[in-house]
Design an enzyme around this catalytic site. Structure first.
Site, PDB file in Angstrom:
ATOM      1  N   ARG A   1       0.839  -1.197   0.000  1.00  0.00           N
ATOM      2  CA  ARG A   1       0.000   0.000   0.000  1.00  0.00           C
ATOM      3  C   ARG A   1       0.878   1.252   0.000  1.00  0.00           C
ATOM      4  O   ARG A   1       2.079   1.182   0.236  1.00  0.00           O
ATOM      5  CB  ARG A   1      -0.952   0.005   1.190  1.00  0.00           C
TER       6      ARG A   1
ATOM      7  N   TYR B   1      10.696   8.636  15.781  1.00  0.00           N
ATOM      8  CA  TYR B   1      10.494   8.541  14.339  1.00  0.00           C
ATOM      9  C   TYR B   1      11.377   9.555  13.617  1.00  0.00           C
ATOM     10  O   TYR B   1      12.078   9.219  12.660  1.00  0.00           O
ATOM     11  CB  TYR B   1       9.018   8.778  14.000  1.00  0.00           C
TER      12      TYR B   1
END
Length: 181
Positions: free
Chosen positions: A16, A158
């Site tokens: 995806r 992150y």
């Protein structure tokens, strides 16, 4: 003439989003694409879609919770194809419930996110570079994020991991460009 005819490519997290778009484009341009996925059934479904559009794709296992798959996916492509010409490290993760600001994030959560994001790139590249160099060169594309360039009010792990991937990518280029990678 297709842009990457007779090339083999591997794309992580490719069922995806950006990974899927990379895989579909590489297949459209003539590469044999390996979809490196955690859920083989989703990978096989996409491989069938790519084949229906005239492309060539197959599936290898990639799971951020199983570090042995980082080099294992490279080994599997090498075993099947004898080469790897293009590696797209698309995987990236965070958990907004655990990846907070500097004060609010626990070390274990911080290091877990860093480890998954950086180790998946480092170990796959570590295995791919010698294979690519032996076969005359190759391309490594490490997908990052604006989070690796610009600070945020949260998602510290992150951002740090993506900044590290940006540096690692530049290091790879400096260290291996003369070998065609």
């Amino acid at each position: 003439m297709k842009l990457v005819s007779d090339k083999s490519a591997l794309v992580t997290s490719s069922t995806r989003g950006i990974g899927r778009a990379c895989a579909e484009t590489l297949a459209h341009e003539g590469a044999k694409v390996y979809l490196a996925v955690r859920r083989p059934e989703a990978g096989h479904a996409l491989a069938r879609e790519i084949a229906e559009r005239g492309g060539d794709a197959d599936v290898v296992l990639f799971d951020a919770d199983k570090p042995e798959t980082f080099s294992g996916m490279i080994d599997e492509v090498a075993s099947r194809e004898g080469r790897l010409d293009i590696l797209v490290n698309n995987f990236g993760t965070t958990d907004v419930r655990r990846d907070l600001d500097v004060v609010g994030t626990k070390w274990d959560d911080f290091s877990d996110i860093l480890s998954k994001n950086i180790r998946s790139v480092f170990e796959s590249v570590q295995r791919a570079v010698p294979l690519m160099a032996k076969n005359g060169g190759g391309s490594i594309i490490n997908i990052s994020s604006i989070g690796g360039l610009e600070p945020d009010m949260q998602r510290t792990a992150y951002g740090v991991s993506k900044a590290a991937i940006n540096f690692l990518t530049r290091d790879i280029a400096v260290q291996y460009a003369r070998r065609g990678v």
